[in-house]
Write an enzyme that holds these catalytic residues in place. Structure first.
Site, PDB file in Angstrom:
ATOM      1  N   ASP A  29       0.856  -1.189   0.000  1.00 54.73           N
ATOM      2  CA  ASP A  29       0.000   0.000   0.000  1.00 54.73           C
ATOM      3  C   ASP A  29       0.894   1.241   0.000  1.00 54.73           C
ATOM      4  O   ASP A  29       1.886   1.300   0.732  1.00 54.73           O
ATOM      5  CB  ASP A  29      -0.904  -0.024   1.245  1.00 54.73           C
ATOM      6  N   ILE A  30       0.520   2.212  -0.828  1.00 55.95           N
ATOM      7  CA  ILE A  30       1.338   3.422  -0.975  1.00 55.95           C
ATOM      8  C   ILE A  30       1.334   4.283   0.305  1.00 55.95           C
ATOM      9  O   ILE A  30       2.253   5.071   0.526  1.00 55.95           O
ATOM     10  CB  ILE A  30       0.840   4.236  -2.201  1.00 55.95           C
ATOM     11  N   ASN A  85     -12.499  -3.256   3.137  1.00 59.08           N
ATOM     12  CA  ASN A  85     -13.439  -2.133   3.241  1.00 59.08           C
ATOM     13  C   ASN A  85     -14.359  -2.206   2.026  1.00 59.08           C
ATOM     14  O   ASN A  85     -13.870  -2.191   0.893  1.00 59.08           O
ATOM     15  CB  ASN A  85     -12.684  -0.806   3.261  1.00 59.08           C
ATOM     16  N   GLY A  91     -15.443   2.893   4.327  1.00 55.24           N
ATOM     17  CA  GLY A  91     -14.103   3.449   4.109  1.00 55.24           C
ATOM     18  C   GLY A  91     -13.465   3.067   2.789  1.00 55.24           C
ATOM     19  O   GLY A  91     -12.299   3.373   2.560  1.00 55.24           O
ATOM     20  N   GLN A  92     -14.226   2.393   1.901  1.00 51.72           N
ATOM     21  CA  GLN A  92     -13.621   2.015   0.613  1.00 51.72           C
ATOM     22  C   GLN A  92     -13.407   3.258  -0.245  1.00 51.72           C
ATOM     23  O   GLN A  92     -14.312   4.088  -0.395  1.00 51.72           O
ATOM     24  CB  GLN A  92     -14.522   1.016  -0.139  1.00 51.72           C
ATOM     25  N   HIS A  98     -10.170  -5.478  -2.823  1.00 52.47           N
ATOM     26  CA  HIS A  98      -8.837  -5.683  -2.252  1.00 52.47           C
ATOM     27  C   HIS A  98      -8.931  -6.111  -0.806  1.00 52.47           C
ATOM     28  O   HIS A  98      -9.859  -5.729  -0.086  1.00 52.47           O
ATOM     29  CB  HIS A  98      -7.965  -4.436  -2.378  1.00 52.47           C
ATOM     30  N   HIS A 100      -6.846  -5.869   2.620  1.00 50.03           N
ATOM     31  CA  HIS A 100      -5.729  -5.224   3.319  1.00 50.03           C
ATOM     32  C   HIS A 100      -5.098  -6.244   4.271  1.00 50.03           C
ATOM     33  O   HIS A 100      -5.815  -6.903   5.040  1.00 50.03           O
ATOM     34  CB  HIS A 100      -6.225  -4.075   4.211  1.00 50.03           C
TER      35      HIS A 100
HETATM   36  P1  5GP Z   1      -9.594   1.387   0.650  1.00 55.08           P
HETATM   37  O1  5GP Z   1      -9.642   2.735   1.317  1.00 55.08           O
HETATM   38  O2  5GP Z   1     -10.368   1.397  -0.651  1.00 55.08           O
HETATM   39  O3  5GP Z   1      -9.952   0.242   1.532  1.00 55.08           O
HETATM   40  O4  5GP Z   1      -8.070   1.133   0.316  1.00 55.08           O
HETATM   41  C1  5GP Z   1      -7.443   1.609  -0.815  1.00 55.08           C
HETATM   42  C2  5GP Z   1      -5.979   1.598  -0.515  1.00 55.08           C
HETATM   43  O5  5GP Z   1      -5.282   1.781  -1.718  1.00 55.08           O
HETATM   44  C3  5GP Z   1      -5.525   2.722   0.434  1.00 55.08           C
HETATM   45  O6  5GP Z   1      -4.988   2.157   1.619  1.00 55.08           O
HETATM   46  C4  5GP Z   1      -4.517   3.508  -0.379  1.00 55.08           C
HETATM   47  O7  5GP Z   1      -3.411   3.949   0.370  1.00 55.08           O
HETATM   48  C5  5GP Z   1      -4.110   2.519  -1.458  1.00 55.08           C
HETATM   49  N1  5GP Z   1      -3.714   3.143  -2.707  1.00 55.08           N
HETATM   50  C6  5GP Z   1      -4.382   4.136  -3.357  1.00 55.08           C
HETATM   51  N2  5GP Z   1      -3.712   4.483  -4.477  1.00 55.08           N
HETATM   52  C7  5GP Z   1      -2.623   3.689  -4.538  1.00 55.08           C
HETATM   53  C8  5GP Z   1      -1.561   3.581  -5.478  1.00 55.08           C
HETATM   54  O8  5GP Z   1      -1.472   4.293  -6.480  1.00 55.08           O
HETATM   55  N3  5GP Z   1      -0.607   2.652  -5.213  1.00 55.08           N
HETATM   56  C9  5GP Z   1      -0.662   1.847  -4.113  1.00 55.08           C
HETATM   57  N4  5GP Z   1       0.333   0.976  -3.951  1.00 55.08           N
HETATM   58  N5  5GP Z   1      -1.650   1.931  -3.207  1.00 55.08           N
HETATM   59  C10 5GP Z   1      -2.625   2.838  -3.416  1.00 55.08           C
END
Ligand code: 5GP
Length: 135
Positions: A29-30, A85, A91-92, A98, A100
């Site tokens: 995750d970035i 999420n 929180g998605q 995906h 986590h």
């Molecule tokens: P969500 O909030 O949808 O559960 O998680 C999405 C996740 O994707 C976040 O934790 C966010 O940091 C990660 N993310 C978003 N954009 C990028 C990206 O460009 N590269 C990577 N490696 N992770 C990303």
């Protein structure tokens, strides 16, 4: 559906990939909650936990377990939080399914959710409703 994750799958956007096979891709995750925070995604698009097909879901969780074990052995994680999420209310932010994997080290700042309690009879009522709607 085109998201940042489809661009990672097609290599239009770079990521630190830790695992890949025909069905799954996993990368860091970035914006990590803890060091080694990994995302496991299907190559075939689905929106989230609700609509992902059974075979993909099974495979992804097996891959997630393999990676979680590697977080223990490679990084010394003492525990892991496994989280999907699903929908904005949960929180998605990226609408490509995906998982986590957040390795836990005992000295990190992640605090989990506050918990409540039920009024008498409410848990039984809810359990009956949920049970009746499972297919
Ligand atoms: P969500 O909030 O949808 O559960 O998680 C999405 C996740 O994707 C976040 O934790 C966010 O940091 C990660 N993310 C978003 N954009 C990028 C990206 O460009 N590269 C990577 N490696 N992770 C990303």
């Amino acid at each position: 559906m085109d998201t940042i994750f489809s661009k990672i799958i097609s290599r239009e956007v770079s990521a630190d990939i830790v695992y890949e096979d025909d069905i799954a891709l996993a990368f860091l995750d970035i914006a990590p909650v803890t060091e080694g925070h990994t995302l496991v995604i299907p190559k075939k698009w689905s929106r989230n936990f609700f609509d992902t097909d059974e075979a993909t879901l099974q495979h992804l969780f097996l891959v997630a377990q393999k990676i979680a074990r590697s977080l223990q052995t490679s990084l010394g994680a003492k525990g892991v939080n496994v989280q999907c999420n699903s929908e904005p209310e949960a929180g998605q932010t990226v609408f490509h399914f995906h998982i986590h994997l957040i390795p836990r080290f005992g000295d990190d700042a992640l605090v989990l959710w506050p918990q409540g309690s039920y009024e008498k009879g409410r848990a039984t009522e809810l359990a009956q409703k949920i049970k009746a709607a499972i297919h």
